[in-house]
Design an enzyme around this catalytic site. Structure first.
Site, PDB file in Angstrom:
ATOM      1  N   PRO A  57      -0.297  55.077  41.682  1.00 54.28           N
ATOM      2  CA  PRO A  57       0.172  55.544  42.991  1.00 54.28           C
ATOM      3  C   PRO A  57       1.064  56.776  42.826  1.00 54.28           C
ATOM      4  CG  PRO A  57       0.325  53.166  42.871  1.00 54.28           C
ATOM      5  CD  PRO A  57      -0.027  53.652  41.489  1.00 54.28           C
ATOM      6  N   CYS A  58       0.924  57.707  43.751  1.00 53.02           N
ATOM      7  CA  CYS A  58       1.573  59.010  43.580  1.00 53.02           C
ATOM      8  C   CYS A  58       2.925  59.132  44.270  1.00 53.02           C
ATOM      9  CB  CYS A  58       0.649  60.113  44.088  1.00 53.02           C
ATOM     10  SG  CYS A  58       0.351  60.028  45.876  1.00 53.02           S
ATOM     11  N   GLN A  59       3.336  58.143  45.061  1.00 52.81           N
ATOM     12  CA  GLN A  59       4.523  58.294  45.897  1.00 52.81           C
ATOM     13  C   GLN A  59       5.756  58.756  45.132  1.00 52.81           C
ATOM     14  OE1 GLN A  59       2.460  55.699  45.866  1.00 52.81           O
ATOM     15  NE2 GLN A  59       2.125  54.860  47.894  1.00 52.81           N
ATOM     16  N   SER A  62       5.226  62.472  44.100  1.00 51.91           N
ATOM     17  CA  SER A  62       4.880  63.375  45.188  1.00 51.91           C
ATOM     18  C   SER A  62       6.092  64.157  45.704  1.00 51.91           C
ATOM     19  CB  SER A  62       4.274  62.566  46.343  1.00 51.91           C
ATOM     20  OG  SER A  62       4.019  63.378  47.439  1.00 51.91           O
TER      21      SER A  62
END
Length: 192
Positions: A57-59, A62
């Site tokens: 997951p990139c959260q 980001s």
């Protein structure tokens, strides 16, 4: 010219029930091919793998996210650390107190991909994430990640690419990593 790729999915890791249903429907594979939560997978119990693909997951990497990166926090002693700075054989324990009670950012799931890579040694490994992973903020983490892959016996290639340049109707920049096992690599890999 069409290309026919003949491969068999041996498994995938997903925890979201809707993503599981979608993935299985799109790829026409049974839902029982889902290995579940990657943090609970013991790579030695997995079947042999020729091609491993993943993206965490990139959260936390980001620009619009919390920018916590691959940070792990020990719930017992409060120690915060990047798991990529700890030898892979000791990662599941806090380096300060030895506790297994660790809180992980979603983006740090890339560490669990490394566990599978190290144990199964597939011919090729593919990883994708937001381009901010190679920014000044997270470049050290990215370098630790790719150096570890190289230490396992792979040649690593990466490039920031934009989906709009490949017929996808959106401006979506991503860093793509391709790692080819050194005993199979002829150093001719080039991104399209």
């Amino acid at each position: 010219m069409s290309t026919n790729y003949n491969f068999k999915t041996v498994g995938y890791s997903e925890i979201d029930k809707f993503a599981i249903k979608s993935y299985s429907a799109i790829h026409n594979i049974p839902e029982d091919k889902n290995w579940g939560d990657i943090t609970q997978i013991y790579p030695e119990n997995l079947p042999d793998i020729t091609f491993l693909a993943g993206g965490s997951p990139c959260q936390d990497f980001s620009i619009g996210g919390k920018k916590k990166g691959a940070l792990w926090s020990c719930k017992s002693c409060g120690n915060e650390y990047n798991p990529l700075t700890v030898d892979y054989t000791k990662r599941r324990l806090c380096p300060l107190c030895g506790s297994e009670d660790i809180e992980k950012t979603r983006s740090s799931l890339l560490v669990h991909l490394l566990e599978i890579l190290q144990e199964k040694m597939p011919e090729v490994f593919f990883y994708e994430n937001v381009k901010n992973l190679v920014s000044k903020t997270f470049k050290k983490t990215f370098d630790l990640f790719t150096n570890e892959i190289e230490n396992y016996g792979y040649n690593v290639y990466y490039k920031v690419m934009n989906a709009k340049d490949y017929g996808i109707p959106q401006n979506r920049e991503r860093v793509l990593v391709v790692a080819i096992r050194k005993d199979l690599d002829n150093h001719n890999f080039v991104f399209p």
